[in-house]
Motif scaffolding. Structure first.
Motif, PDB file in Angstrom:
ATOM      1  N   SER A 395       0.504  -1.231  -0.313  1.00  0.00           N
ATOM      2  CA  SER A 395       0.153   0.183   0.004  1.00  0.00           C
ATOM      3  C   SER A 395       0.421   1.270  -0.411  1.00  0.00           C
ATOM      4  CB  SER A 395      -1.026  -0.012   0.891  1.00  0.00           C
ATOM      5  OG  SER A 395      -0.536   0.173   1.855  1.00  0.00           O
ATOM      6  N   VAL A 396       2.145   1.183   0.100  1.00  0.00           N
ATOM      7  CA  VAL A 396       2.944   2.537   1.031  1.00  0.00           C
ATOM      8  C   VAL A 396       3.738   2.442  -1.134  1.00  0.00           C
ATOM      9  CG1 VAL A 396       5.535   2.734   1.268  1.00  0.00           C
ATOM     10  CG2 VAL A 396       3.809   1.329   2.438  1.00  0.00           C
ATOM     11  N   LYS A 397       3.742   4.027  -1.597  1.00  0.00           N
ATOM     12  CA  LYS A 397       3.897   4.623  -3.341  1.00  0.00           C
ATOM     13  C   LYS A 397       5.427   5.372  -2.805  1.00  0.00           C
ATOM     14  CE  LYS A 397       0.935   2.321  -5.444  1.00  0.00           C
ATOM     15  NZ  LYS A 397       1.186   1.116  -4.639  1.00  0.00           N
ATOM     16  N   ARG A 413      14.050  -2.723  -3.420  1.00  0.00           N
ATOM     17  CA  ARG A 413      14.438  -0.573  -3.592  1.00  0.00           C
ATOM     18  C   ARG A 413      13.866  -0.713  -2.059  1.00  0.00           C
ATOM     19  NH1 ARG A 413      12.402   1.492  -8.934  1.00  0.00           N
ATOM     20  NH2 ARG A 413      14.849   2.855  -8.361  1.00  0.00           N
ATOM     21  N   PHE A 414      12.876  -0.968  -1.402  1.00  0.00           N
ATOM     22  CA  PHE A 414      12.408  -0.046  -0.748  1.00  0.00           C
ATOM     23  C   PHE A 414      13.326  -0.394   0.502  1.00  0.00           C
ATOM     24  CE2 PHE A 414       9.249  -0.118   2.787  1.00  0.00           C
ATOM     25  CZ  PHE A 414       8.720   0.862   2.517  1.00  0.00           C
ATOM     26  N   VAL A 415      13.678  -0.995   0.732  1.00  0.00           N
ATOM     27  CA  VAL A 415      15.009  -1.704   1.614  1.00  0.00           C
ATOM     28  C   VAL A 415      15.423  -0.632   1.898  1.00  0.00           C
ATOM     29  CG1 VAL A 415      15.767  -2.956   2.926  1.00  0.00           C
ATOM     30  CG2 VAL A 415      13.483  -4.046   3.009  1.00  0.00           C
ATOM     31  N   LYS A 416      16.133  -0.761   0.564  1.00  0.00           N
ATOM     32  CA  LYS A 416      16.755   0.026   0.537  1.00  0.00           C
ATOM     33  C   LYS A 416      17.314   2.025   0.560  1.00  0.00           C
ATOM     34  CE  LYS A 416      20.310  -1.951  -2.228  1.00  0.00           C
ATOM     35  NZ  LYS A 416      20.450  -2.687  -3.740  1.00  0.00           N
ATOM     36  N   PRO A 428      14.593  -7.239   2.895  1.00  0.00           N
ATOM     37  CA  PRO A 428      14.010  -8.170   1.817  1.00  0.00           C
ATOM     38  C   PRO A 428      13.238  -9.139   2.185  1.00  0.00           C
ATOM     39  CG  PRO A 428      15.444  -7.156   0.717  1.00  0.00           C
ATOM     40  CD  PRO A 428      16.261  -6.982   2.791  1.00  0.00           C
ATOM     41  N   VAL A 429      12.227  -9.255   1.893  1.00  0.00           N
ATOM     42  CA  VAL A 429      11.557 -11.062   1.893  1.00  0.00           C
ATOM     43  C   VAL A 429      11.246 -11.863   1.092  1.00  0.00           C
ATOM     44  CG1 VAL A 429       9.263 -12.194   2.479  1.00  0.00           C
ATOM     45  CG2 VAL A 429      10.423 -10.162   4.251  1.00  0.00           C
ATOM     46  N   SER A 430      11.932 -11.469  -0.539  1.00  0.00           N
ATOM     47  CA  SER A 430      12.083 -12.280  -1.871  1.00  0.00           C
ATOM     48  C   SER A 430      13.534 -13.084  -1.405  1.00  0.00           C
ATOM     49  CB  SER A 430      12.068 -10.914  -2.918  1.00  0.00           C
ATOM     50  OG  SER A 430      13.249 -10.539  -2.980  1.00  0.00           O
ATOM     51  N   ALA A 431      14.140 -12.010  -0.555  1.00  0.00           N
ATOM     52  CA  ALA A 431      15.708 -12.705  -0.823  1.00  0.00           C
ATOM     53  C   ALA A 431      15.626 -14.683   0.132  1.00  0.00           C
ATOM     54  CB  ALA A 431      16.246 -12.142   0.319  1.00  0.00           C
ATOM     55  N   ASP A 442       6.829 -10.536  -3.355  1.00  0.00           N
ATOM     56  CA  ASP A 442       8.342  -9.299  -2.714  1.00  0.00           C
ATOM     57  C   ASP A 442       7.593  -8.170  -2.844  1.00  0.00           C
ATOM     58  OD1 ASP A 442       7.088  -8.055  -5.507  1.00  0.00           O
ATOM     59  OD2 ASP A 442       9.046  -7.689  -6.582  1.00  0.00           O
ATOM     60  N   LYS A 443       6.739  -8.031  -2.640  1.00  0.00           N
ATOM     61  CA  LYS A 443       5.712  -7.628  -1.258  1.00  0.00           C
ATOM     62  C   LYS A 443       5.488  -7.200   0.223  1.00  0.00           C
ATOM     63  CE  LYS A 443       1.197  -9.049  -1.154  1.00  0.00           C
ATOM     64  NZ  LYS A 443       0.293  -9.639  -0.968  1.00  0.00           N
ATOM     65  N   TYR A 444       6.714  -7.674   0.356  1.00  0.00           N
ATOM     66  CA  TYR A 444       6.846  -7.905   2.158  1.00  0.00           C
ATOM     67  C   TYR A 444       8.090  -7.751   1.971  1.00  0.00           C
ATOM     68  CZ  TYR A 444       2.979 -10.942   2.330  1.00  0.00           C
ATOM     69  OH  TYR A 444       1.769 -11.578   1.891  1.00  0.00           O
ATOM     70  N   ILE A 445       8.335  -6.968   3.733  1.00  0.00           N
ATOM     71  CA  ILE A 445       9.718  -6.546   3.924  1.00  0.00           C
ATOM     72  C   ILE A 445       9.987  -7.396   5.726  1.00  0.00           C
ATOM     73  CG2 ILE A 445      10.353  -4.901   3.245  1.00  0.00           C
ATOM     74  CD1 ILE A 445       9.528  -2.621   5.180  1.00  0.00           C
ATOM     75  N   ARG A 446      10.972  -8.111   5.661  1.00  0.00           N
ATOM     76  CA  ARG A 446      11.174  -8.510   7.595  1.00  0.00           C
ATOM     77  C   ARG A 446      11.348  -7.073   8.297  1.00  0.00           C
ATOM     78  NH1 ARG A 446      15.583 -12.559   9.529  1.00  0.00           N
ATOM     79  NH2 ARG A 446      16.474 -10.974   9.582  1.00  0.00           N
TER      80      ARG A 446
END
Ligand SMILES: Cc1ncc(COP(=O)(O)O)c(C=O)c1O
Ligand SMILES: Nc1ccccc1C(=O)C[C@H](N)C(=O)O
Ligand SMILES: O=CC(=O)O
Length: 470
Positions: A395-397, A413-416, A428-431, A442-446
């Motif tokens: 939901s974050v742009k 990109r978001f985490v950076k 980043p969760v996709s890792a 890739d819509k989740y972060i940890r």
């Protein structure tokens, strides 16, 4: 002398530069071993450095920023000052007091008499136990089923052993619609069954799971166990967060299910168990011993302690890898962990037990972080165990304005961006997914919550200011 030393040093530097820039100058053949191909990227190397570079509030890599319990610090200092033998080699496969304590402690839990000398291998952290397991048990061309999301090292370790990783995902599925708990992420029995082939050597599970915090129920473990038995496969069960469960979720060892002791390798970690992933705090505490015992500071850079517990016929092969790589682990650290387990054996099940106190403390931290994330519109998935929480960022742009990362997944990109622009580090969760499936997640972060309340407050402050547009 000084000149010769300087010359020797500078020629080493020149040689390294030549190797780095054009290895063919030094060597006409391929310099590197092919097993290093495709496993050179590492999320911890990249994101832990980024957090340090930007001096970010660090909810990234999972390690406590508070001290281990007093009893383990004291055991450690006592070991360090315990005379010459504490500074010398001990038994290669595990310091005798430690393997005895582990066997006594875990026999009661697994419901099987564990032989301290045959059934246990002490390693440098759970990481090396995993490495030994893959190296000892996976042959060229063998398949290893890994449940996604997974602690990232499983895949490169399988690959370096010559095996092929085959993935099966936990899928978010909630009866009520919204996926709010890690318990809503489930493994389909049909999907798992479809991944077995005659080449399947092992299944890797991680409970409580990193990164989502799922704690597998007995029925789920039974389903996995049934398939392992049916297909004559091993199970590598990474249980480093075994004591960290919340809201009544109960950690069950797959090795304790009928027919599984003989085919399960259970991996554990003293770093996670006693909140001492690097003994860094203990270093400071031990300065006083350095003064009085004249041991060098280098002596006090202890390694972590981990272990693999399994049937002796399996551990035997892991010992072969261990004796030909690391050989033996830090004696004093093992002695301290042995004392820790002796203490926990005595107080097991009582409020004095650290294995009750740590989850009780983390439960509050989990809730604190979850309400903070909710209040800024980042929907968390509530973990039933472990010390991580993932949150949905879709939901974050954000206008990343970072050309260097355009080809990267959105969560990277978001985490950076969050680390560099807002000073808050996450992962980043996709890792934690295979390249085939990482796009879907890739819509989740940890976020890591094994942190001082002041660190969580600092993170909350950053998130609130950001959500208010400051
Ligand atoms: C699931 C999982 N397994 C293994 C490890 C490695 O543990 P250790 O620090 O004992 O090597 C970690 C974290 O480091 C982890 O999260
Ligand atoms: N011990 C490690 C060795 C190598 C790479 C990372 C770790 C970690 O500690 C990562 C931690 N388990 C995490 O999930 O944040
Ligand atoms: O990044 C890993 C660690 O153990 O430090």
């Amino acid at each position: 002398m000084g000149l010769i030393r300087n010359l020797a040093r500078s020629s080493t530097v020149i040689r390294q530069i030549l190797i780095r820039n054009n290895h063919k100058i030094i060597m006409a053949r391929q310099l590197h071993a092919s097993r290093t191909d495709g496993v050179d990227k590492n999320v911890w190397v990249e994101f832990t450095q980024l957090a340090a570079d930007y001096k970010a509030v660090n909810l990234g890599q999972g390690f406590p920023d508070f001290s281990p319990p007093k009893f383990i610090q004291e055991a450690f200092c006592k070991a360090v000052s315990g005379g010459p033998i504490m500074h010398q080699y001990t038994r290669a496969f595990g310091h005798p007091p430690l393997v005895r304590s582990l066997a006594k402690f875990f026999s009661r839990i697994v419901g099987h008499e564990i032989d301290p000398l045959e059934d246990i291998l002490v390693t440098v952290g759970a990481y090396q136990a995993l490495f030994c397991a893959f190296q000892a048990l996976v042959n060229e061309g063998d398949e290893v089923i890994i449940v996604e999301p997974f602690f990232d090292c499983y895949q490169p370790m399988v690959k370096m052993a010559g095996g092929k990783a085959v993935y099966v995902p936990l899928r978010p599925k909630a009866a009520s619609g919204a996926v709010l708990s890690s318990g809503d992420w489930v493994l389909s029995a049909e999907e798992l069954a479809s991944k077995f082939t005659p080449r399947t050597k092992a299944v890797v599970i991680n409970t409580p799971n990193n990164p989502i915090g799922k704690v597998y129920k007995t029925e789920e473990l039974q389903m996995i166990a049934d398939l392992c038995i049916k297909h004559d496969a091993l199970c590598i069960s990474d249980e480093v967060y075994e004591w960290l469960t919340y809201d009544g979720a109960k950690h069950v060892k797959i090795a304790s299910l009928p027919g599984m002791w003989e085919r399960t390798i259970t991996v554990g970690s003293a770093g996670k168990t006693f909140s001492a992933t690097g003994w860094k705090v203990v270093h400071r505490l031990c300065n006083v011993f350095i003064l009085f015992t004249a041991c060098s500071f280098d002596d006090l850079f202890w390694s972590q302690v981990g272990w693999a517990i399994s049937s002796g016929h399996i551990v035997k092969h892991m010992k072969t890898i261990h004796q030909n790589t690391v050989y033996h682990c830090a004696t004093a650290a093992q002695e301290a962990v042995a004392q820790g387990f002796e203490r926990e054996y005595e107080v097991f099940g009582s409020p004095e037990s650290y294995f009750q106190q740590l989850p009780a403390m983390l439960h509050l931290k989990r809730n604190k972080l979850a309400s903070c994330l909710e209040s800024v519109g980042l929907q968390p998935i509530m973990p039933q165990g472990g010390y991580f929480m993932i949150a949905d960022i879709s939901s974050v742009k954000v206008d990343y304005n970072d050309q260097s990362s355009v080809d990267e997944p959105n969560d990277f990109r978001f985490v950076k961006w969050l680390t560099k622009e807002k000073g808050l580090a996450t992962i980043p969760v996709s890792a934690f997914y295979s390249p085939e499936h990482s796009k879907e997640f890739d819509k989740y972060i940890r976020f890591c919550f094994v942190k001082e309340d002041s660190t969580l407050d600092a993170a909350e402050d950053i998130l609130r200011k950001w959500s208010k547009g400051q």
